[in-house]
Scaffold this motif. Structure first.
Motif, PDB file in Angstrom:
ATOM      1  N   THR A 152       0.831  -1.315  -0.076  1.00  0.00           N
ATOM      2  CA  THR A 152      -0.071  -0.156   0.049  1.00  0.00           C
ATOM      3  C   THR A 152       0.847   1.124  -0.119  1.00  0.00           C
ATOM      4  OG1 THR A 152      -1.590  -1.320   1.310  1.00  0.00           O
ATOM      5  CG2 THR A 152      -2.063   1.366   1.318  1.00  0.00           C
ATOM      6  N   GLN A 153       1.004   1.701  -1.270  1.00  0.00           N
ATOM      7  CA  GLN A 153       1.858   3.060  -1.422  1.00  0.00           C
ATOM      8  C   GLN A 153       1.445   3.802  -2.285  1.00  0.00           C
ATOM      9  OE1 GLN A 153       6.053   1.495  -1.622  1.00  0.00           O
ATOM     10  NE2 GLN A 153       6.077   1.478   0.679  1.00  0.00           N
ATOM     11  N   TYR A 154       1.900   5.235  -2.530  1.00  0.00           N
ATOM     12  CA  TYR A 154       1.897   6.016  -3.266  1.00  0.00           C
ATOM     13  C   TYR A 154       3.083   6.473  -3.856  1.00  0.00           C
ATOM     14  CZ  TYR A 154       0.486  10.368  -5.574  1.00  0.00           C
ATOM     15  OH  TYR A 154       0.338  11.328  -6.767  1.00  0.00           O
ATOM     16  N   TYR A 155       3.351   6.565  -5.502  1.00  0.00           N
ATOM     17  CA  TYR A 155       4.370   7.209  -6.011  1.00  0.00           C
ATOM     18  C   TYR A 155       4.094   8.377  -6.866  1.00  0.00           C
ATOM     19  CZ  TYR A 155       5.293   2.184  -5.224  1.00  0.00           C
ATOM     20  OH  TYR A 155       5.296   0.938  -4.470  1.00  0.00           O
ATOM     21  N   ALA A 156       4.945   9.368  -6.565  1.00  0.00           N
ATOM     22  CA  ALA A 156       4.829  10.574  -7.388  1.00  0.00           C
ATOM     23  C   ALA A 156       4.846  10.309  -9.082  1.00  0.00           C
ATOM     24  CB  ALA A 156       5.764  11.454  -7.047  1.00  0.00           C
ATOM     25  N   PRO A 157       4.332  11.111  -9.819  1.00  0.00           N
ATOM     26  CA  PRO A 157       4.208  10.856 -11.263  1.00  0.00           C
ATOM     27  C   PRO A 157       5.625  10.811 -11.581  1.00  0.00           C
ATOM     28  CG  PRO A 157       2.946  13.033 -10.857  1.00  0.00           C
ATOM     29  CD  PRO A 157       3.603  12.365  -9.632  1.00  0.00           C
ATOM     30  N   LEU A 158       5.694  10.034 -12.758  1.00  0.00           N
ATOM     31  CA  LEU A 158       7.186   9.124 -13.300  1.00  0.00           C
ATOM     32  C   LEU A 158       8.062  10.117 -13.535  1.00  0.00           C
ATOM     33  CD1 LEU A 158       5.473   6.675 -15.778  1.00  0.00           C
ATOM     34  CD2 LEU A 158       6.462   6.278 -13.392  1.00  0.00           C
ATOM     35  N   SER A 159       7.792  11.387 -14.117  1.00  0.00           N
ATOM     36  CA  SER A 159       8.886  12.302 -14.344  1.00  0.00           C
ATOM     37  C   SER A 159       9.735  12.454 -12.921  1.00  0.00           C
ATOM     38  CB  SER A 159       8.430  13.738 -14.709  1.00  0.00           C
ATOM     39  OG  SER A 159       8.148  13.805 -15.861  1.00  0.00           O
ATOM     40  N   TYR A 160       8.989  12.672 -11.861  1.00  0.00           N
ATOM     41  CA  TYR A 160       9.706  12.676 -10.586  1.00  0.00           C
ATOM     42  C   TYR A 160      10.452  11.368 -10.185  1.00  0.00           C
ATOM     43  CZ  TYR A 160       6.848  17.020  -9.860  1.00  0.00           C
ATOM     44  OH  TYR A 160       6.374  18.333  -9.929  1.00  0.00           O
ATOM     45  N   SER A 161       9.638  10.256 -10.363  1.00  0.00           N
ATOM     46  CA  SER A 161      10.072   9.052 -10.099  1.00  0.00           C
ATOM     47  C   SER A 161      11.135   8.573 -10.549  1.00  0.00           C
ATOM     48  CB  SER A 161       8.908   8.027 -10.040  1.00  0.00           C
ATOM     49  OG  SER A 161       7.930   8.472  -9.267  1.00  0.00           O
TER      50      SER A 161
END
Length: 700
Positions: A152-161
């Motif tokens: 159960t996690q949240y990931y920032a948009p792919l440019s940031y990631s």
């Protein structure tokens, strides 16, 4: 030099503020920029000034310093519309989160302290003002990290990631000769980082291998890493395991023959989508090496997995691709070629270039000599291996199975397993160590079938009808789940976790897809001071049954099998380990963690089933539930306009025999189950964990 010269390369437009960096280890240099007709902007953040001509211009072939990355992140203002829609989607999707109630108030506040009301905290973030887009996404990441569940996690948009940060110092922890737990520098140094630091700062990373780190940023080293792991490592509920994950995690590699020798770089050393962006551009290490005190100021270094031509391109990379005609499902931006991984925690995300194996091997020789160990006292004979699986013979009685994920190729996996256990039977190797070091999970049915194989070797025939290797599970019943179950019946969709036909009963009977009696009206539970409803206990239909065709003779007793891990045995691995330990009574040993804690769990995030955002929306689509254009009052979530990602654990497992109708014990995720034995390794065992195998043999 022209302004578009790639930054952060040798003799290329790098300017250090020497009075602020200040260290005897550095040989300061200032590369003077030749002014061309194009005037460049000097960006100054904290201690480092970098010449950058175009903000957010990144190339996968280059490496960058802190100021360039933070300048890019701080060039993108918050979009209030994106903020509001993101909060709405997360709140509505969270109605599928299996632990949404129990996470509000842990039933075991001593061993699993947790008080996270997800709805309430999401509303707090909704009302909080933000200047920059990244700050908003990072607050969401931090909130989900507090659930301490890799499912159960949240990931920032792919440019940031796609921007990965790293430190050149790989920390490790062990018990020294004075019986004190310390932090030290391990030999697992990236070639790419070594070259960068040498070329740009005249720092030779290998010179610090073996040094004791006494403080980090003027904070005691043990306290620093305990605090970092407590607040910034979010994939385990056990404090000792979080501490391990924060540090470098070597893989066993006897004779350097293991196919995957590279370690998992710890969550301090490599910053990915899962952990926070560094707060400062430079880390100050105080160390002791050969009785000499050393101070090292080491800048963070960044690389990107995608190319960006500037702010506009970087912002575009945060958006989801348009939906195909006639489809509501939005895919992640094609720039990133995102593909799902069967492993819950992908090992590749925590790598930063190839290791310098000469450093690793030379330091091993040094430690073996110090500990007076050679091939005559401790040796390793390879029996069989493939991908992430290897079998080793230690002595005339013991075999080690080292499996670091449950996502290998299926047929070669069984061939390798058969080869190894046939050899063990022939040689009379009647003791088995199953080493799950760094196993992030994978195929749940492969895990259940492997459990059945071990049961056969224990002389416990495991027929599917006996359910002996099945992990009982349930799902939460909310308004959203009810709609999904109803539509699964209405449209005869039988392949989703909300389809009755997906499951068997606790007695092994397959459910018809129109039989909702196991879901409605639901089993009431008061968790987190909240009354919620859950399905009856269920099992995935026909999952792992193919292993029952394998019928080896009895080779082991429970007391002659040891399950070994560093606590990072997650998802499917956790299901397998917990079953073998709690139901088959094998011995469990956990390594590392904190010497001040006597107890530590041998597994993490046993949850049940993880579902990523894309899979949630695909499932809703398959059930004829709209995922775009839903009004705010609807219970149905809308897809995000960004390619930010999130995941929820949608099924919860139970690791003990329980009443299938009225069950009161907490699910495995909140049912603290410490290992039988806890070992904090010495320096050799911490750096080269295969030598732990000989240490734990005393627990047979």
């Amino acid at each position: 030099n022209k302004c578009n010269t790639p930054p952060a390369q040798k003799n290329k437009n790098i300017q250090l503020t020497t009075t602020q960096i200040g260290s005897s280890v550095f040989k300061y240099f200032i590369v003077k920029m030749k002014i061309s007709i194009l005037l460049c902007i000097i960006i100054s953040v904290y201690t480092i000034s970098i010449v950058n001509c175009k903000i957010c211009e990144f190339n996968t072939n280059n490496m960058y310093l802190y100021s360039e990355v933070i300048e890019c992140f701080h060039s993108i203002p918050l979009n209030e519309t994106v903020k509001q829609e993101t909060i709405e989607t997360l709140k509505k999707s969270s109605k599928l989160y299996a632990f949404r109630d129990i996470a509000k108030s842990s039933p075991n506040p001593v061993d699993i302290p947790m008080h996270v009301d997800l709805d309430k905290e999401l509303e707090t973030i909704r009302e909080r003002p933000y200047q920059y887009d990244y700050e908003f996404h990072d607050d969401l990441r931090y909130l989900y990290d507090q659930l301490r569940d890799a499912h159960t996690q949240y990931y920032a948009p792919l440019s940031y990631s796609s921007i990965l940060g790293s430190q050149g110092i790989p920390p490790i922890s062990y018990i020294n000769e004075n019986n004190e737990q310390i932090i030290a520098v391990s030999p697992y140094i990236s070639n790419k980082l070594s070259e960068f630091y040498k070329d740009n700062f005249d720092i030779t990373l290998k010179d610090y291998v073996g040094a004791q780190i006494t403080s980090v940023n003027n904070i005691d080293a043990m306290d620093f890493f305990k605090d970092y792991s407590e607040h910034s490592v979010g994939i385990s509920k056990d404090a000792g395991t979080r501490f391990n994950i924060g540090l470098t995690m070597p893989n066993p590699a006897p004779n350097n023959n293991q196919l995957d020798v590279n370690p998992l770089m710890g969550y301090w050393q490599v910053r990915t989508k899962r952990n926070p962006f560094p707060r400062l551009p430079v880390v100050t290490y105080n160390m002791v090496l050969n009785n000499q005190k050393i101070q090292l100021n080491l800048p963070w270094v960044f690389q990107t997995t995608s190319n960006f031509t500037g702010i506009s391109d970087f912002m575009q990379g945060c958006l989801a691709d348009p939906a195909p005609e006639g489809k509501s499902m939005k895919k992640s931006s094609s720039k990133f070629n995102k593909a799902p991984s069967p492993i819950i925690v992908d090992r590749s995300e925590n790598s930063f270039g190839d290791l310098n194996h000469d450093i690793v091997n030379d330091y091993k020789k040094k430690l073996l000599k110090r500990h007076m160990i050679d091939d005559t006292t401790q040796n390793f004979t390879l029996i069989a291996s493939m991908d992430s699986l290897a079998f080793w013979e230690l002595d005339n009685n013991t075999m080690v199975m080292n499996l670091n994920d449950f996502a290998p190729r299926i047929i070669p996996f069984y061939k390798t397993v058969n080869t190894a256990f046939t050899y063990a039977i022939e040689k009379g190797l009647n003791k088995l160590i199953i080493d799950f070091t760094n196993n992030g999970g994978g195929n749940i049915c492969l895990g259940q079938s492997f459990t059945a194989i071990v049961q056969e070797l224990l002389g416990q025939p495991s027929d599917p009808s006996e359910n002996k290797n099945w992990a009982a599970s349930d799902i939460i019943i909310t308004d959203l789940a009810r709609h999904m179950i109803d539509n699964a019946v209405k449209y005869n969709v039988s392949n989703t976790p909300w389809s009755p036909g997906f499951y068997d009963s606790q007695q092994g009977e397959h459910l018809d897809n129109d039989d909702t009696s196991y879901f409605f009206p639901g089993v009431p539970h008061i968790r987190g001071d909240t009354l919620g409803f859950y399905s009856k206990l269920l099992h995935i239909d026909n999952c792992g049954d193919y292993a029952f065709n394998y019928s080896p003779p009895k080779l082991y007793t429970p007391s002659n099998i040891i399950v070994l891990s560093h606590g990072f045995c997650g998802s499917t691995c956790a299901m397998v380990a917990s079953h073998l330990i709690s139901l088959d009574n094998v011995t469990s040993v956990v390594a590392g963690g904190l010497s001040t804690r006597n107890q530590q769990q041998p597994f993490s995030f046993p949850g049940g089933q993880v579902m990523e955002a894309d899979s949630i929306f695909q499932t809703l689509n398959s059930l004829n539930i709209p995922t775009t254009g839903n009004p705010r009052l609807s219970v149905f979530p809308n897809e995000l306009s960004t390619n930010a990602d999130f995941r929820y654990c949608i099924r919860e497992l139970y690791n003990k025999n329980i009443d299938p109708v009225k069950y009161s014990q907490p699910p495995s995720e909140f049912d603290y189950a410490p290992a039988d034995f806890h070992v904090v390794p010495n320096e050799l065992e911490a750096n080269y964990p295969e030598y732990l195998w000989y240490n734990v043999m005393k627990y047979f």
